[in-house]
Design an enzyme around this catalytic site. Structure first.
Site, short mmCIF file in Angstrom:
data_model
loop_
_atom_site.label_atom_id
_atom_site.label_comp_id
_atom_site.label_asym_id
_atom_site.label_seq_id
_atom_site.Cartn_x
_atom_site.Cartn_y
_atom_site.Cartn_z
N GLU A 12 15.49 17.17 23.93
CA GLU A 12 15.70 18.45 24.60
C GLU A 12 17.04 18.47 25.35
O GLU A 12 17.75 19.48 25.34
CB GLU A 12 14.55 18.73 25.58
CG GLU A 12 13.19 18.86 24.93
CD GLU A 12 12.43 17.55 24.84
OE1 GLU A 12 11.19 17.58 24.89
OE2 GLU A 12 13.07 16.47 24.73
N LEU A 37 14.09 -13.81 8.69
CA LEU A 37 13.40 -12.60 9.13
C LEU A 37 14.31 -11.68 9.96
O LEU A 37 13.85 -11.03 10.91
CB LEU A 37 12.12 -12.93 9.92
CG LEU A 37 11.07 -13.76 9.17
CD1 LEU A 37 9.82 -13.91 10.03
CD2 LEU A 37 10.71 -13.15 7.82
N ARG A 54 19.93 -8.28 7.44
CA ARG A 54 21.23 -8.76 6.97
C ARG A 54 21.87 -7.85 5.92
O ARG A 54 23.08 -7.77 5.82
CB ARG A 54 21.09 -10.17 6.37
CG ARG A 54 20.58 -11.20 7.37
CD ARG A 54 20.53 -12.58 6.79
NE ARG A 54 19.66 -12.69 5.63
CZ ARG A 54 18.33 -12.78 5.69
NH1 ARG A 54 17.71 -12.74 6.88
NH2 ARG A 54 17.63 -12.88 4.59
N CYS A 100 8.21 15.67 27.77
CA CYS A 100 7.65 14.74 28.74
C CYS A 100 7.58 15.36 30.13
O CYS A 100 8.37 16.24 30.48
CB CYS A 100 8.46 13.44 28.76
SG CYS A 100 10.18 13.63 29.24
N TRP A 159 13.30 -15.52 -7.20
CA TRP A 159 13.00 -14.26 -6.51
C TRP A 159 12.08 -13.46 -7.41
O TRP A 159 12.33 -13.40 -8.61
CB TRP A 159 14.27 -13.47 -6.22
CG TRP A 159 15.11 -14.04 -5.13
CD1 TRP A 159 16.24 -14.76 -5.26
CD2 TRP A 159 14.88 -13.90 -3.71
NE1 TRP A 159 16.75 -15.08 -4.03
CE2 TRP A 159 15.93 -14.56 -3.06
CE3 TRP A 159 13.88 -13.29 -2.96
CZ2 TRP A 159 16.02 -14.63 -1.67
CZ3 TRP A 159 13.98 -13.35 -1.58
CH2 TRP A 159 15.04 -14.01 -0.95
N THR A 196 4.55 -19.87 4.86
CA THR A 196 5.74 -19.10 4.51
C THR A 196 6.94 -19.59 5.31
O THR A 196 8.05 -19.73 4.77
CB THR A 196 5.51 -17.60 4.80
OG1 THR A 196 4.44 -17.12 3.97
CG2 THR A 196 6.76 -16.78 4.53
N SER A 205 8.94 -19.12 -4.87
CA SER A 205 8.74 -17.75 -5.36
C SER A 205 10.05 -17.00 -5.57
O SER A 205 10.03 -15.85 -5.95
CB SER A 205 7.89 -16.95 -4.36
OG SER A 205 8.53 -16.89 -3.11
N GLY A 256 2.20 -15.50 4.55
CA GLY A 256 1.90 -15.58 3.13
C GLY A 256 0.55 -14.99 2.78
O GLY A 256 -0.04 -14.21 3.54
#
Length: 334
Positions: free
Chosen positions: A46, A200, A203, A71, A166, A192, A164, A279
């Site tokens: 707003e 994690l 990037r 608010c 890719w 994992t 795994s 995992g």
């Protein structure tokens, strides 16, 4: 209101634990100002919309369309409902009411008590869906949980030796980094963390890194993993100790803990959303305990023949998308 929702979307990934909000100001069927909540701690939608109006004298004959109830309390910024009253808006149209007890109808009350015409419930369903993370955290006292994994065509998330890389293609992996930038936290289990050694972090996209979480019940993971590099705030859930150093916190859980204990801790930290990236054991545990809201499953064009089985969902996907040669299926837990 659709334009207000469109504007609100621009705040995704930047405003949590606040909701995404857009505002459009209309004078004689012409938009004269618009804005959205751009970053947590910054001006609300707003404020930005009003500041965009070149001729403030028109505000007293204008209507504000807001995707969420203005608010009514002091937080990082002053109450927006009071600002709308101060500027003398003629009418305010609201998509969804705010479930936050600090607001919950109080914004509407302030506006109506000032003689402003208020209309609510315009595109309410769409507005609540857009802010489903916010509403889940406020109303259910836990974050919105997104499960994510990639599986082979024959239904495995990894080979028997846990390798795994890719399964999904580069474009799919870029999309995952976009998702990370949009959510508050990301979680993996011990295996994992051990076998994939993920960072994690974000990037291959522009945005903030999520809070990193790992479950290591007996603190068996080596200290040289990427998750423990202290570059990004990280929590290790375990049953051994509670300890906190720079960007790395160990949180002790009860023996035989359930996942709800972790979600309760995240709720206390005002974490609105959580991506669970594996995992298979942890993903299945979230599914079994019914603690998930959404699942995003990539299927790549490869066969493993044998390995670690992918989790199974007893539901049909709501959306099925092609990402080059990958198939992305999205499920919602009703």
């Amino acid at each position: 209101m659709r334009r207000a929702l469109e504007l609100a979307e621009s705040g995704r990934g930047f405003v949590s634990p606040n909701p995404m909000v857009g505002c459009v100001i209309v004078y004689q069927n012409q938009i004269i100002g618009e804005g959205f909540h751009e970053i947590y701690g910054g001006p609300h939608a707003e404020v930005n919309a009003i500041n965009a109006v070149k001729n403030p004298e028109l505000l007293s004959e204008s209507t504000a369309y807001v995707s969420l109830e203005p608010c009514a309390h002091w937080g990082k910024t002053p109450p927006c409902a009071n600002l709308l009253v101060e500027k003398g808006l003629k009418k305010v149209v609201i998509a969804a009411l705010d479930s936050n007890p600090l607001v919950g109808g109080k914004g509407v009350e302030i506006l109506r008590n000032a003689g402003i015409e208020v209309v609510t419930g315009v595109l309410e369903k769409e507005a609540r869906w857009q802010n489903r993370r916010f509403f889940t955290q406020i109303e259910q006292k836990q974050p919105y949980v997104i499960l994510k994994w990639a599986q082979s065509t024959d239904g495995f998330v990894a080979r028997s030796d846990y390798s795994s890389k890719w399964i999904s293609n580069a474009r799919s992996r870029q999309l995952v980094h976009k998702w990370r930038a949009e959510e508050d936290a990301i979680l993996v289990g011990k295996n994992t963390a051990k076998y994939d050694n993920p960072s994690l972090t974000v990037r291959d996209w522009t945005g903030k890194n999520p809070l990193r979480l790992v479950i290591d019940t007996n603190l068996e993971l080596p200290e040289n993993l990427n998750l423990f590099d202290q570059i990004v705030p990280t929590i290790c859930y375990n049953t051994i100790k509670s300890e906190k150093t720079d960007n790395l916190e160990f949180v002790k859980l009860n023996p035989g803990f359930e996942l709800k204990e972790i979600l309760d801790d995240l709720n206390s930290r005002k974490i609105q959303s959580l991506i669970v990236e594996g995992g298979s054991f942890i993903l299945n545990k979230f599914i079994k305990e019914g603690l998930w809201d959404e699942a995003r499953v990539f299927t790549g064009p490869t066969d493993f023949k044998e390995g670690i089985s992918a989790p199974t969902l007893n539901s049909s996907p709501t959306e099925t998308l092609s990402i080059q040669e990958d198939i992305l299926r999205i499920y919602y837990h009703v």
